[in-house]
Design a protein around this motif. Structure first.
Motif, PDB file in Angstrom:
ATOM      1  N   ASP A 215       0.839  -1.207   0.009  1.00 53.18           N
ATOM      2  CA  ASP A 215      -0.028  -0.104   0.102  1.00 53.18           C
ATOM      3  C   ASP A 215       0.971   1.175   0.087  1.00 53.18           C
ATOM      4  O   ASP A 215       0.484   2.193  -0.570  1.00 53.18           O
ATOM      5  N   TYR A 216       2.034   1.015   0.655  1.00 53.20           N
ATOM      6  CA  TYR A 216       2.871   2.490   0.758  1.00 53.20           C
ATOM      7  C   TYR A 216       3.421   2.655  -0.490  1.00 53.20           C
ATOM      8  O   TYR A 216       4.043   4.156  -0.440  1.00 53.20           O
TER       9      TYR A 216
ATOM     10  N   LEU B 219       1.803   2.525  -3.475  1.00 51.26           N
ATOM     11  CA  LEU B 219       0.857   2.697  -4.395  1.00 51.26           C
ATOM     12  C   LEU B 219       1.067   4.160  -5.258  1.00 51.26           C
ATOM     13  O   LEU B 219       1.178   4.308  -6.443  1.00 51.26           O
TER      14      LEU B 219
ATOM     15  N   CYS C  94      -5.417   7.085  -1.149  1.00 54.72           N
ATOM     16  CA  CYS C  94      -4.421   6.869   0.036  1.00 54.72           C
ATOM     17  C   CYS C  94      -4.295   7.348   1.111  1.00 54.72           C
ATOM     18  O   CYS C  94      -4.094   6.885   2.247  1.00 54.72           O
TER      19      CYS C  94
ATOM     20  N   ASP D  56      -2.534   7.923   7.156  1.00 51.26           N
ATOM     21  CA  ASP D  56      -1.620   7.179   6.322  1.00 51.26           C
ATOM     22  C   ASP D  56      -1.041   5.861   6.410  1.00 51.26           C
ATOM     23  O   ASP D  56       0.044   5.530   5.988  1.00 51.26           O
TER      24      ASP D  56
ATOM     25  N   CYS E 178      -1.858   1.342   7.079  1.00 51.46           N
ATOM     26  CA  CYS E 178      -2.768   0.334   6.598  1.00 51.46           C
ATOM     27  C   CYS E 178      -3.152  -0.655   7.422  1.00 51.46           C
ATOM     28  O   CYS E 178      -2.530  -0.621   8.555  1.00 51.46           O
TER      29      CYS E 178
ATOM     30  N   ASN F 294      -9.263   1.514  -1.186  1.00 58.39           N
ATOM     31  CA  ASN F 294      -8.176   0.768  -1.415  1.00 58.39           C
ATOM     32  C   ASN F 294      -7.909   0.638  -2.686  1.00 58.39           C
ATOM     33  O   ASN F 294      -8.727  -0.413  -3.382  1.00 58.39           O
TER      34      ASN F 294
END
Length: 415
Positions: free
Chosen positions: A76-77, A79, A103, A150, A152, A281
């Protein structure tokens, strides 16, 4: 996604290069005799992926040497970086602005507000501004949710029933300013009205502005915070009206963010006033949800993600349909083994019976000796099982009953 994306890439006959700041991080996750799937591509390139300029530089060098046809990330970080690279190279993928809005949970709320989608009352406040924090909490009203903008995996999401709870949750967030990938965090917190009602997710993908929603997944929550995902079932057992309302709301939110050429996992709560967005997401769902869909519908969302990144229309290529893994079952569920305390796992009694059960297609558990935190977020699981059922809506009961028969022993080994 760290294992599912490489599998999808291989099944589609595509090669990949892995760009990472820390290849050793992935090597440590596997036994010495095994290679992590992300390290098994045609090349591993090291660069500072926390620095946009260095990430873009490395991507351009890879493109000049090997040619990049698509960009994806399993984390995720990263993306935003993936979106910037695909945009810079003129490749398919969501725009950097749409990814930034999705995000950042505070930016998501503002975007949805501007689009007229009804959501919870919310305020974003600096972590160190106690006066504004108190005022925002009073304005929203209790109970409320304290949420980092910020992070997840449900990390540091807390319910607050009083100012004391808010202060404690904010103090936790103040205690660290770097995330798990070494990135500087935003020194703010999002306070949201607590939404009462069951939680669901809608699994979708978008190509050239058209949203394709595959269905609705249900979710059970628990753990120390009450927000840890303890299980999922696909498809959710819902009335046609509720299912339609959830999908319509998710698709409106996706359109409001401007997401395109991407798989989207939208989380919602079904309140007494209708569906409300929790978060959006822009990547395939985690916690085995994509596997549940694969067993029921034969559609592999990681493969869909690969095809979208390559600029293909998944609905026409056929590459995302995995008939070999589709079963005759009408329901699939995963139950997560959440630790009840911090310590060292010493034994799991009953695991063999679960593995041998005819309804179980997958059962994975940590080995004795594993050191665990308490069940504070979605990274603390001790394992999971996936079960199938012929009856619609029945798999959740099967999976939960089997997991309930497992005897787990955790001892406190702290000095």
């Amino acid at each position: 996604m760290g294992t599912l994306l490489p599998r999808a890439i291989e099944q589609l006959g595509v090669e990949f290069t892995f760009l990472t700041r820390a290849p050793e991080h992935y090597a440590r996750q596997q036994p010495p005799e095994e290679m992590h799937p992300l390290l098994a591509g045609r090349a591993v390139v090291t660069a500072d992926t926390n620095d946009l300029a260095d990430g873009l530089r490395a991507a351009r060098e890879i493109d000049a040497d090997l040619r990049i046809d698509g960009v994806l990330t399993a984390c995720d970080y990263y993306l935003p970086l993936a979106a910037h690279i695909s945009s810079a190279l003129g490749l398919a993928g969501p725009s950097p602005d749409s990814i930034a809005d999705a995000c950042d949970k505070a930016r998501t709320r503002v975007t949805l507000d501007h689009a007229g989608l009804v959501g919870p009352r919310h305020r974003t406040v600096g972590l160190d501004d106690e006066v504004l924090l108190r005022a925002a909490a009073d304005e929203i009203g209790y109970p409320l949710v304290v949420k980092p903008t910020d992070l997840c995996a449900g990390m540091f999401v807390r319910r607050a029933d009083s100012w004391t709870d808010v202060a404690a949750a904010v103090a936790q967030l103040r205690s660290f300013d770097i995330n798990a990938r070494g990135q500087k965090r935003e020194p703010v917190v999002l306070l949201e009205q607590f939404l009462d009602g069951p939680e669901f997710s809608v699994e979708s993908w978008v190509h050239r502005g058209r949203v394709h929603s595959l269905g609705v997944t249900d979710k059970s929550l628990g753990g120390d915070s009450g927000f840890v995902e303890t299980g999922h079932m696909f498809p959710a057992h819902l009335s046609p009206e509720d299912r339609s309302a959830l999908i319509v709301t998710a698709e409106q939110a996706i359109a409001a963010l401007g997401l395109d050429d991407v798989v989207v996992h939208t989380e919602l709560r079904l309140t007494g006033d209708g569906p409300r967005i929790i978060e959006i997401n822009p990547r395939p769902a985690g916690n085995q949800i994509t596997e549940l869909i694969r067993y029921v519908d034969g559609i592999d969302l990681p493969s869909v993600a690969v095809e979208l990144a390559l600029g293909r229309d998944p609905s026409s290529t056929g590459g995302s349909v995995c008939s070999a893994h589709r079963s005759s079952s009408r329901s699939a569920a995963v139950s997560m083994l959440v630790p009840h305390r911090a310590g060292t796992l010493t034994s799991l009694h009953g695991a063999d019976a679960i593995t041998d059960h005819p309804a179980v297609v997958s059962a994975t558990f940590k080995e004795p000796g594993h050191v665990t935190a308490s069940g504070a977020n979605n990274n603390s699981y001790l394992g999971n099982i996936i079960a199938l059922a012929d009856e619609s809506g029945a798999a959740r009961r099967v999976a939960d009953d089997l997991l309930a028969g497992l005897e787990v022993t955790i001892v406190d080994t702290r000095s």
